[in-house]
Write a protein that holds these residues in place. Structure first.
Motif, PDB file in Angstrom:
ATOM      1  N   GLN A  27     -18.388-109.631  -8.069  1.00  0.00           N
ATOM      2  CA  GLN A  27     -17.779-110.655  -8.891  1.00  0.00           C
ATOM      3  C   GLN A  27     -16.093-110.620  -8.250  1.00  0.00           C
ATOM      4  O   GLN A  27     -15.803-109.667  -7.710  1.00  0.00           O
ATOM      5  CB  GLN A  27     -17.414-109.976 -10.189  1.00  0.00           C
ATOM      6  N   GLN A  34     -18.942-114.867 -10.251  1.00  0.00           N
ATOM      7  CA  GLN A  34     -19.835-113.743 -10.487  1.00  0.00           C
ATOM      8  C   GLN A  34     -21.223-114.323  -9.700  1.00  0.00           C
ATOM      9  O   GLN A  34     -21.513-115.347 -10.497  1.00  0.00           O
ATOM     10  CB  GLN A  34     -19.966-112.896 -11.750  1.00  0.00           C
ATOM     11  N   ASN A  75     -12.355-111.903  -9.144  1.00  0.00           N
ATOM     12  CA  ASN A  75     -11.370-112.002 -10.442  1.00  0.00           C
ATOM     13  C   ASN A  75     -10.114-112.268  -9.623  1.00  0.00           C
ATOM     14  O   ASN A  75      -9.489-111.878  -8.793  1.00  0.00           O
ATOM     15  CB  ASN A  75     -11.605-111.076 -11.138  1.00  0.00           C
ATOM     16  N   ARG A 103      -5.820-113.406 -11.294  1.00  0.00           N
ATOM     17  CA  ARG A 103      -5.216-113.500 -12.165  1.00  0.00           C
ATOM     18  C   ARG A 103      -4.160-114.450 -12.239  1.00  0.00           C
ATOM     19  O   ARG A 103      -3.493-114.552 -10.927  1.00  0.00           O
ATOM     20  CB  ARG A 103      -4.343-112.053 -12.495  1.00  0.00           C
ATOM     21  N   ASN A 159      -7.127-114.787 -16.529  1.00  0.00           N
ATOM     22  CA  ASN A 159      -8.009-114.640 -15.194  1.00  0.00           C
ATOM     23  C   ASN A 159      -8.965-115.614 -15.014  1.00  0.00           C
ATOM     24  O   ASN A 159      -9.616-116.235 -16.198  1.00  0.00           O
ATOM     25  CB  ASN A 159      -8.662-113.367 -15.400  1.00  0.00           C
ATOM     26  N   TYR A 164     -12.600-116.224 -12.994  1.00  0.00           N
ATOM     27  CA  TYR A 164     -13.513-115.299 -12.128  1.00  0.00           C
ATOM     28  C   TYR A 164     -14.680-116.024 -11.732  1.00  0.00           C
ATOM     29  O   TYR A 164     -15.261-117.013 -12.287  1.00  0.00           O
ATOM     30  CB  TYR A 164     -13.912-113.993 -13.026  1.00  0.00           C
TER      31      TYR A 164
END
Length: 130
Positions: free
Chosen positions: A67, A85, A69, A71, A81, A83
């Motif tokens: 993953q 994955q 991520n 912000r 955020n 993300y």
């Protein structure tokens, strides 16, 4: 990182299957708070399950996920955020019981593994330290 060794024996001292002798979990995490970036790689490692009385066994398998991520905004104690994955990175298939020679026993399903899966999203979280 975590590791477990498991050995089960009956009263006569013979090994009883049901669980892998060796299993582990590994997570590597990287973060750059200044840039608001986090990334991780996770692996679940399962050894083969000892054979049953008929010699069949559950083969070993590994399952990996990752993953990333980012912000983008902070509003007080809250953060926004984005993300991405991927689960089951190597697209490992379902696990079937194996015969003593290692060939899968069709119809003897042991572990269902979801196919490679991609996810992306937005999440709002709260910084409880504030």
């Amino acid at each position: 990182m975590a590791y477990a060794y498991n050995k089960r024996e009956n009263p006569e001292g013979a090994e009883v299957g049901g669980y892998p002798n060796h299993s582990g979990f590994l997570k590597l995490l990287w973060a750059n708070p200044r840039l608001g970036l986090r990334a991780n790689l996770r692996g679940q490692i399962n050894g083969k399950v000892p054979p049953g009385a008929d010699g069949t066994y559950q083969p070993s398998y590994d399952l990996w996920s990752a993953q990333v991520n980012k912000r983008f905004a902070s509003l007080g104690a809250y953060g926004v955020n984005v993300y991405a994955q991927v689960d089951n990175i190597f697209d490992k298939g379902d696990i079937f019981l194996a015969s003593p020679d290692g060939t899968p026993v069709q119809g003897q399903f042991q572990v269902w593994l979801a196919p490679r899966t991609f996810q992306a999203g937005v999440k709002v979280d709260m910084d409880w330290a504030r």
